[in-house]
Design a protein around this motif. Structure first.
Motif, PDB file in Angstrom:
ATOM      1  N   ASP A 178       0.870  -1.177   0.000  1.00  8.81           N
ATOM      2  CA  ASP A 178       0.000   0.000   0.000  1.00  8.81           C
ATOM      3  C   ASP A 178       0.902   1.221   0.000  1.00  8.81           C
ATOM      4  OD1 ASP A 178      -2.028  -1.862   0.478  1.00  8.81           O
ATOM      5  OD2 ASP A 178      -2.201  -1.334   2.598  1.00  8.81           O
ATOM      6  N   VAL A 179       0.509   2.246  -0.750  1.00 14.03           N
ATOM      7  CA  VAL A 179       1.233   3.517  -0.752  1.00 14.03           C
ATOM      8  C   VAL A 179       0.250   4.586  -0.307  1.00 14.03           C
ATOM      9  CG1 VAL A 179       2.505   5.207  -2.137  1.00 14.03           C
ATOM     10  CG2 VAL A 179       2.731   2.758  -2.648  1.00 14.03           C
ATOM     11  N   ALA A 180       0.645   5.344   0.724  1.00 11.57           N
ATOM     12  CA  ALA A 180      -0.201   6.411   1.253  1.00 11.57           C
ATOM     13  C   ALA A 180       0.601   7.701   1.305  1.00 11.57           C
ATOM     14  CB  ALA A 180      -0.691   6.051   2.654  1.00 11.57           C
ATOM     15  N   ASP A 181      -0.123   8.831   1.301  1.00 12.85           N
ATOM     16  CA  ASP A 181       0.573  10.113   1.443  1.00 12.85           C
ATOM     17  C   ASP A 181       1.065  10.255   2.883  1.00 12.85           C
ATOM     18  OD1 ASP A 181      -1.620  10.947   2.984  1.00 12.85           O
ATOM     19  OD2 ASP A 181      -2.455  12.204   1.408  1.00 12.85           O
ATOM     20  N   GLN A 182       1.754  11.348   3.169  1.00 10.94           N
ATOM     21  CA  GLN A 182       2.361  11.510   4.494  1.00 10.94           C
ATOM     22  C   GLN A 182       1.337  11.569   5.622  1.00 10.94           C
ATOM     23  OE1 GLN A 182       4.739  14.997   4.174  1.00 10.94           O
ATOM     24  NE2 GLN A 182       3.030  16.384   3.963  1.00 10.94           N
ATOM     25  N   GLY A 183       0.094  11.857   5.299  1.00 14.58           N
ATOM     26  CA  GLY A 183      -0.972  11.869   6.303  1.00 14.58           C
ATOM     27  C   GLY A 183      -1.627  10.510   6.492  1.00 14.58           C
ATOM     28  N   GLY A 184      -1.209   9.514   5.696  1.00 14.13           N
ATOM     29  CA  GLY A 184      -1.764   8.174   5.810  1.00 14.13           C
ATOM     30  C   GLY A 184      -2.953   7.901   4.903  1.00 14.13           C
ATOM     31  N   ASP A 185      -3.305   8.871   4.044  1.00 14.32           N
ATOM     32  CA  ASP A 185      -4.431   8.665   3.126  1.00 14.32           C
ATOM     33  C   ASP A 185      -3.973   7.831   1.926  1.00 14.32           C
ATOM     34  OD1 ASP A 185      -6.296  10.196   4.620  1.00 14.32           O
ATOM     35  OD2 ASP A 185      -5.367  12.032   3.854  1.00 14.32           O
ATOM     36  N   PRO A 186      -4.689   6.723   1.617  1.00  9.74           N
ATOM     37  CA  PRO A 186      -4.250   5.798   0.573  1.00  9.74           C
ATOM     38  C   PRO A 186      -4.167   6.423  -0.815  1.00  9.74           C
ATOM     39  CG  PRO A 186      -6.125   4.908   1.799  1.00  9.74           C
ATOM     40  CD  PRO A 186      -5.934   6.323   2.244  1.00  9.74           C
ATOM     41  N   ILE A 187      -3.120   6.031  -1.536  1.00  6.88           N
ATOM     42  CA  ILE A 187      -2.970   6.380  -2.957  1.00  6.88           C
ATOM     43  C   ILE A 187      -3.220   5.120  -3.782  1.00  6.88           C
ATOM     44  CG2 ILE A 187      -1.355   7.164  -4.732  1.00  6.88           C
ATOM     45  CD1 ILE A 187      -0.051   8.914  -2.523  1.00  6.88           C
ATOM     46  N   VAL A 188      -2.560   4.019  -3.441  1.00 10.92           N
ATOM     47  CA  VAL A 188      -2.857   2.700  -4.008  1.00 10.92           C
ATOM     48  C   VAL A 188      -2.838   1.700  -2.863  1.00 10.92           C
ATOM     49  CG1 VAL A 188      -1.958   3.160  -6.328  1.00 10.92           C
ATOM     50  CG2 VAL A 188      -0.451   2.184  -4.604  1.00 10.92           C
ATOM     51  N   SER A 189      -3.649   0.654  -2.981  1.00 11.16           N
ATOM     52  CA  SER A 189      -3.736  -0.354  -1.923  1.00 11.16           C
ATOM     53  C   SER A 189      -3.718  -1.752  -2.520  1.00 11.16           C
ATOM     54  CB  SER A 189      -5.030  -0.183  -1.126  1.00 11.16           C
ATOM     55  OG  SER A 189      -5.060   1.072  -0.489  1.00 11.16           O
ATOM     56  N   GLY A 190      -3.032  -2.654  -1.825  1.00 12.18           N
ATOM     57  CA  GLY A 190      -3.066  -4.058  -2.197  1.00 12.18           C
ATOM     58  C   GLY A 190      -2.372  -4.423  -3.486  1.00 12.18           C
ATOM     59  N   GLN A 191      -1.411  -3.625  -3.907  1.00 11.10           N
ATOM     60  CA  GLN A 191      -0.687  -3.936  -5.141  1.00 11.10           C
ATOM     61  C   GLN A 191       0.246  -5.114  -4.896  1.00 11.10           C
ATOM     62  OE1 GLN A 191      -1.091  -2.519  -8.200  1.00 11.10           O
ATOM     63  NE2 GLN A 191      -2.794  -1.442  -7.258  1.00 11.10           N
ATOM     64  N   VAL A 192       0.072  -6.195  -5.645  1.00 15.24           N
ATOM     65  CA  VAL A 192       0.921  -7.375  -5.507  1.00 15.24           C
ATOM     66  C   VAL A 192       2.308  -7.040  -6.033  1.00 15.24           C
ATOM     67  CG1 VAL A 192       1.290  -9.752  -6.288  1.00 15.24           C
ATOM     68  CG2 VAL A 192      -0.999  -8.995  -5.622  1.00 15.24           C
TER      69      VAL A 192
END
Length: 109
Positions: free
Chosen positions: A34-48
């Protein structure tokens, strides 16, 4: 080497801070990210995580870095998927900035 099945880390990519969350699925035998911004808001999730595929491919989120994260198998050939014990050792995650990514795409479309 990742000793835990779940790990959160902060990284600077393209001059901005991001939170990367690595998760091991015992059932699937795969790592996901998972990649999130510095505030923890998701950008992409569950990428294998699979060698040669960009983690951010297809993401149009304006908060994403200009480049991409690509998993590299440092002992290929043969290319293998990362196991629980090889992520961070045999398999490394690289950040390619926009220019590096464009150069790679010229060689490997």
């Amino acid at each position: 080497h990742f000793a835990a099945a779940h790990r959160d880390d902060r990284y600077t990519l393209g001059g901005r801070d991001y939170i990367l969350t690595f998760r091991w699925s015992q059932r699937m035998g795969r790592w996901s990210l998972d990649v999130a911004d510095q505030g923890g808001d998701p950008i992409v999730s569950g990428q294998v995580l699979a060698p040669g595929f960009g983690v951010l491919r297809g993401s149009v989120d304006t908060r994403r870095p200009a480049g991409d994260l690509v998993l590299l198998d440092t002992q290929a050939p043969p290319i293998t998927d990362p196991s629980f014990t090889t992520l961070g050792l045999r398999h490394v995650l690289l950040y390619l900035d926009g220019d590096e990514l464009a150069a790679v795409r010229e060689v490997v479309p």
